[in-house]
Design a protein around this motif. Sequence first.
Motif, short mmCIF file in Angstrom:
data_model
loop_
_atom_site.label_atom_id
_atom_site.label_comp_id
_atom_site.label_asym_id
_atom_site.label_seq_id
_atom_site.Cartn_x
_atom_site.Cartn_y
_atom_site.Cartn_z
N PHE A 1 0.84 -1.20 0.00
CA PHE A 1 0.00 0.00 0.00
C PHE A 1 0.87 1.25 0.00
CE2 PHE A 1 -2.23 3.45 2.13
CZ PHE A 1 -3.36 3.53 1.33
N ARG A 2 1.87 1.27 0.87
CA ARG A 2 2.75 2.43 1.01
C ARG A 2 3.46 2.73 -0.32
NH1 ARG A 2 5.65 0.35 4.65
NH2 ARG A 2 7.55 0.06 3.45
N ARG A 3 3.98 1.71 -0.95
CA ARG A 3 4.70 1.90 -2.22
C ARG A 3 3.75 2.34 -3.33
NH1 ARG A 3 10.43 0.57 -1.76
NH2 ARG A 3 10.49 0.00 0.43
N GLY A 4 2.53 1.79 -3.32
CA GLY A 4 1.55 2.17 -4.32
C GLY A 4 1.14 3.63 -4.19
N VAL A 5 0.88 4.06 -2.97
CA VAL A 5 0.53 5.46 -2.73
C VAL A 5 1.69 6.37 -3.12
CG1 VAL A 5 -0.01 7.16 -0.94
CG2 VAL A 5 -1.19 4.97 -0.96
N ALA A 6 2.89 5.99 -2.75
CA ALA A 6 4.07 6.79 -3.10
C ALA A 6 4.21 6.91 -4.62
CB ALA A 6 5.33 6.18 -2.49
#
Length: 65
Positions: free
Chosen positions: A15-20
């Motif tokens: 999730f974190r990488r996708g949002v970034a």
Amino acid sequence: MTQRRILIADDHELFRRGVAAELSQVPGWVVAAEATNGRDAVALAASLKPDAVVLDLTMPALKDR
């Protein structure tokens, strides 16, 4: 154009990488840092003073604070 610095705080890496990745596509926005737990998120927010924070409220080491 003024850059808007964003802190992303989430314990789920995908999730974190996708949002970034998505936020990095917005002109003028830059992901200043990523945090994997609440304590790191608070420390990074205090030191970096980002313009915005995308925050998971239920991640480890945040509920105890």
